[in-house]
Design a protein around this motif. Structure first.
Motif, PDB file in Angstrom:
ATOM      1  N   GLY A 122       0.751  -1.062   0.097  1.00  0.00           N
ATOM      2  CA  GLY A 122       0.082  -0.112   0.138  1.00  0.00           C
ATOM      3  C   GLY A 122       0.832   1.437  -0.030  1.00  0.00           C
ATOM      4  N   GLN A 123       2.009   1.150   0.007  1.00  0.00           N
ATOM      5  CA  GLN A 123       3.090   2.408  -0.114  1.00  0.00           C
ATOM      6  C   GLN A 123       3.140   2.696  -1.405  1.00  0.00           C
ATOM      7  OE1 GLN A 123       5.399   3.978   2.925  1.00  0.00           O
ATOM      8  NE2 GLN A 123       3.379   3.228   3.910  1.00  0.00           N
ATOM      9  N   LEU A 124       3.393   3.883  -1.620  1.00  0.00           N
ATOM     10  CA  LEU A 124       3.793   4.497  -3.093  1.00  0.00           C
ATOM     11  C   LEU A 124       5.003   4.945  -3.129  1.00  0.00           C
ATOM     12  CD1 LEU A 124       1.910   5.025  -5.424  1.00  0.00           C
ATOM     13  CD2 LEU A 124       1.823   7.597  -4.622  1.00  0.00           C
ATOM     14  N   ARG A 125       5.844   4.224  -4.179  1.00  0.00           N
ATOM     15  CA  ARG A 125       7.350   4.679  -4.147  1.00  0.00           C
ATOM     16  C   ARG A 125       7.606   5.656  -5.273  1.00  0.00           C
ATOM     17  NH1 ARG A 125      11.067  -0.274  -5.448  1.00  0.00           N
ATOM     18  NH2 ARG A 125      10.295  -0.185  -7.560  1.00  0.00           N
ATOM     19  N   LEU A 126       8.138   6.534  -4.969  1.00  0.00           N
ATOM     20  CA  LEU A 126       8.500   7.646  -6.109  1.00  0.00           C
ATOM     21  C   LEU A 126      10.042   7.474  -6.132  1.00  0.00           C
ATOM     22  CD1 LEU A 126       5.726   8.888  -5.836  1.00  0.00           C
ATOM     23  CD2 LEU A 126       6.880  11.046  -6.083  1.00  0.00           C
ATOM     24  N   GLN A 127      10.546   7.369  -7.210  1.00  0.00           N
ATOM     25  CA  GLN A 127      12.030   7.345  -7.835  1.00  0.00           C
ATOM     26  C   GLN A 127      12.297   8.323  -8.789  1.00  0.00           C
ATOM     27  OE1 GLN A 127      11.527   3.013  -8.690  1.00  0.00           O
ATOM     28  NE2 GLN A 127      13.578   2.928  -7.966  1.00  0.00           N
ATOM     29  N   MET A 128      13.114   9.270  -8.363  1.00  0.00           N
ATOM     30  CA  MET A 128      13.235  10.500  -8.887  1.00  0.00           C
ATOM     31  C   MET A 128      14.767  10.462  -9.552  1.00  0.00           C
ATOM     32  SD  MET A 128      11.364  13.525  -6.534  1.00  0.00           S
ATOM     33  CE  MET A 128       9.979  13.033  -6.048  1.00  0.00           C
ATOM     34  N   PHE A 129      14.964  10.901 -10.757  1.00  0.00           N
ATOM     35  CA  PHE A 129      16.139  10.825 -11.547  1.00  0.00           C
ATOM     36  C   PHE A 129      16.602  11.972 -12.408  1.00  0.00           C
ATOM     37  CE2 PHE A 129      14.384   6.686 -11.687  1.00  0.00           C
ATOM     38  CZ  PHE A 129      15.397   5.624 -11.008  1.00  0.00           C
ATOM     39  N   GLU A 130      18.047  12.201 -12.242  1.00  0.00           N
ATOM     40  CA  GLU A 130      18.578  13.419 -13.003  1.00  0.00           C
ATOM     41  C   GLU A 130      19.266  12.617 -14.068  1.00  0.00           C
ATOM     42  OE1 GLU A 130      20.529  17.416 -11.709  1.00  0.00           O
ATOM     43  OE2 GLU A 130      22.193  15.821 -11.786  1.00  0.00           O
ATOM     44  N   LYS A 131      19.099  12.603 -15.014  1.00  0.00           N
ATOM     45  CA  LYS A 131      19.802  11.836 -16.292  1.00  0.00           C
ATOM     46  C   LYS A 131      20.218  12.721 -17.574  1.00  0.00           C
ATOM     47  CE  LYS A 131      18.152   7.095 -15.282  1.00  0.00           C
ATOM     48  NZ  LYS A 131      17.375   5.918 -15.980  1.00  0.00           N
ATOM     49  N   PHE A 132      21.433  12.893 -17.831  1.00  0.00           N
ATOM     50  CA  PHE A 132      21.772  13.897 -18.982  1.00  0.00           C
ATOM     51  C   PHE A 132      22.533  13.215 -20.014  1.00  0.00           C
ATOM     52  CE2 PHE A 132      21.705  17.040 -15.452  1.00  0.00           C
ATOM     53  CZ  PHE A 132      20.471  17.702 -15.624  1.00  0.00           C
ATOM     54  N   PRO A 133      22.357  13.311 -21.143  1.00  0.00           N
ATOM     55  CA  PRO A 133      22.950  12.605 -22.074  1.00  0.00           C
ATOM     56  C   PRO A 133      24.528  12.784 -22.257  1.00  0.00           C
ATOM     57  CG  PRO A 133      21.210  13.679 -23.192  1.00  0.00           C
ATOM     58  CD  PRO A 133      21.210  14.439 -21.774  1.00  0.00           C
ATOM     59  N   GLY A 134      25.167  11.604 -22.472  1.00  0.00           N
ATOM     60  CA  GLY A 134      26.565  11.674 -22.340  1.00  0.00           C
ATOM     61  C   GLY A 134      27.429  11.530 -21.113  1.00  0.00           C
ATOM     62  N   GLN A 135      26.376  11.380 -19.768  1.00  0.00           N
ATOM     63  CA  GLN A 135      27.166  11.363 -18.525  1.00  0.00           C
ATOM     64  C   GLN A 135      27.034   9.956 -18.341  1.00  0.00           C
ATOM     65  OE1 GLN A 135      25.155  13.656 -15.943  1.00  0.00           O
ATOM     66  NE2 GLN A 135      26.343  15.562 -16.587  1.00  0.00           N
ATOM     67  N   ASP A 136      28.059   9.248 -17.643  1.00  0.00           N
ATOM     68  CA  ASP A 136      28.234   7.897 -17.221  1.00  0.00           C
ATOM     69  C   ASP A 136      27.070   7.445 -16.083  1.00  0.00           C
ATOM     70  OD1 ASP A 136      29.594   7.378 -19.480  1.00  0.00           O
ATOM     71  OD2 ASP A 136      31.693   7.919 -18.144  1.00  0.00           O
ATOM     72  N   SER A 137      27.096   8.452 -15.391  1.00  0.00           N
ATOM     73  CA  SER A 137      26.255   8.208 -14.028  1.00  0.00           C
ATOM     74  C   SER A 137      25.090   9.335 -13.837  1.00  0.00           C
ATOM     75  CB  SER A 137      27.134   8.318 -12.744  1.00  0.00           C
ATOM     76  OG  SER A 137      28.005   9.494 -12.667  1.00  0.00           O
ATOM     77  N   SER A 138      24.316   9.156 -12.947  1.00  0.00           N
ATOM     78  CA  SER A 138      23.254   9.897 -12.977  1.00  0.00           C
ATOM     79  C   SER A 138      22.933   9.981 -11.349  1.00  0.00           C
ATOM     80  CB  SER A 138      21.632   9.404 -13.624  1.00  0.00           C
ATOM     81  OG  SER A 138      21.313   8.089 -12.924  1.00  0.00           O
ATOM     82  N   ARG A 139      22.220  11.006 -10.962  1.00  0.00           N
ATOM     83  CA  ARG A 139      21.826  11.295  -9.494  1.00  0.00           C
ATOM     84  C   ARG A 139      20.475  10.773  -9.246  1.00  0.00           C
ATOM     85  NH1 ARG A 139      22.884  16.788  -6.996  1.00  0.00           N
ATOM     86  NH2 ARG A 139      21.677  17.376  -8.871  1.00  0.00           N
ATOM     87  N   ASN A 140      20.051  10.200  -8.334  1.00  0.00           N
ATOM     88  CA  ASN A 140      18.891   9.814  -8.089  1.00  0.00           C
ATOM     89  C   ASN A 140      18.457   9.687  -6.413  1.00  0.00           C
ATOM     90  OD1 ASN A 140      18.734   6.772  -7.249  1.00  0.00           O
ATOM     91  ND2 ASN A 140      20.405   7.116  -9.114  1.00  0.00           N
ATOM     92  N   PHE A 141      17.230   9.651  -6.224  1.00  0.00           N
ATOM     93  CA  PHE A 141      16.835   9.254  -4.845  1.00  0.00           C
ATOM     94  C   PHE A 141      15.323   8.699  -5.029  1.00  0.00           C
ATOM     95  CE2 PHE A 141      15.798  13.690  -4.893  1.00  0.00           C
ATOM     96  CZ  PHE A 141      14.495  13.689  -4.286  1.00  0.00           C
ATOM     97  N   GLN A 142      14.973   8.106  -3.806  1.00  0.00           N
ATOM     98  CA  GLN A 142      13.647   7.357  -3.924  1.00  0.00           C
ATOM     99  C   GLN A 142      12.922   7.715  -2.682  1.00  0.00           C
ATOM    100  OE1 GLN A 142      13.592   3.207  -4.588  1.00  0.00           O
ATOM    101  NE2 GLN A 142      13.535   2.587  -2.421  1.00  0.00           N
ATOM    102  N   ILE A 143      11.778   7.984  -2.493  1.00  0.00           N
ATOM    103  CA  ILE A 143      10.951   8.117  -1.110  1.00  0.00           C
ATOM    104  C   ILE A 143       9.698   7.232  -1.108  1.00  0.00           C
ATOM    105  CG2 ILE A 143      11.679  10.457  -0.672  1.00  0.00           C
ATOM    106  CD1 ILE A 143       8.964  11.259  -1.894  1.00  0.00           C
ATOM    107  N   MET A 144       9.256   6.749  -0.073  1.00  0.00           N
ATOM    108  CA  MET A 144       7.983   5.962   0.236  1.00  0.00           C
ATOM    109  C   MET A 144       6.974   6.752   0.873  1.00  0.00           C
ATOM    110  SD  MET A 144       9.218   2.871  -1.104  1.00  0.00           S
ATOM    111  CE  MET A 144       7.771   1.774  -0.608  1.00  0.00           C
ATOM    112  N   MET A 145       5.920   6.515   0.467  1.00  0.00           N
ATOM    113  CA  MET A 145       4.736   7.622   0.977  1.00  0.00           C
ATOM    114  C   MET A 145       3.584   6.590   1.225  1.00  0.00           C
ATOM    115  SD  MET A 145       4.826  11.002  -1.100  1.00  0.00           S
ATOM    116  CE  MET A 145       4.306   9.918  -2.826  1.00  0.00           C
TER     117      MET A 145
END
Length: 206
Positions: A122-145
């Motif tokens: 019953g929890q809602l999971r939000l995963q948020m991403f910052e992804k840019f072309p040409g970058q090997d890695s991305s920043r992200n985090f998730q929260i449960m609500m």
């Protein structure tokens, strides 16, 4: 992250919504939400939050139209009741840095993708991403609500959209082009909307 407070505010200079989330153990997550992503996020989050409410209430799908209407009325009532549990008066407590267990750095993420998943508990999971072309890695985090928190976030986002006037953008842009000197526009209300929280298949937005 054990969420304590959520804030959504429109920043005129950036023309973006700034989402801030602080935890009961300290630290703060920050993310920029653009107009394109915000307008795409709202209907999906609204639908999934409704499914979350039905799941928590134990309501199953029904083929009968009368039963569907009854469930919609129940869901609307429960949504309003859950919003009343939220604290929209307590000032948001700004934290100086990100939580120690979330390696995103001090700068807010510029969101390029949001993944929404209604979990079996019953929890809602939000995963948020910052992804840019040409970058090997991305920043992200998730929260449960839980249901009250996800409906509270919806309320804050609605208020943020009202502050931004993005829904009026086509008319406002036409008027500004025809009538106003370049660089001069009306200033929207920039007061932050805030919330204190005491308390399938994923969907993608990018």
């Amino acid at each position: 992250m054990n969420i304590h407070q959520v804030s959504v505010s429109y920043v005129l200079e950036q023309d973006r919504l700034l989402i801030r989330i602080n935890g009961k153990e300290g630290g703060e997550l920050r993310a920029w939400l653009t107009r394109r992503l915000a307008l795409g996020l709202m209907p999906v989050l609204n639908k999934t939050a409704g499914e979350q409410m039905a799941k928590v209430a134990g309501a199953g799908p029904s083929a009968a139209s009368l039963e569907d209407k009854r469930q919609q009325m129940v869901s609307a009532f429960e949504k309003e009741a859950s919003l009343r549990k939220g604290d929209f008066e307590t000032p948001y407590q700004t934290q100086a840095s990100a939580p120690a267990d979330v390696p995103v750095g001090p700068e807010p993420l510029l969101l390029t993708e949001v993944k929404i998943t209604l979990m079996g508990n019953g929890q809602l999971r939000l995963q948020m991403f910052e992804k840019f072309p040409g970058q090997d890695s991305s920043r992200n985090f998730q929260i449960m609500m839980d249901a009250p928190l996800s409906n509270g976030l919806l309320q804050l986002l609605h208020q943020g959209l009202q502050q931004s006037r993005w829904l009026e953008a086509p008319l406002a842009m036409t008027a500004a082009t025809d009538l106003a000197p370049a660089g001069l526009t009306g200033a929207p209300d920039t007061e932050a909307a805030e919330l204190s929280a005491e308390t399938s298949k994923p969907r993608y937005l990018n």
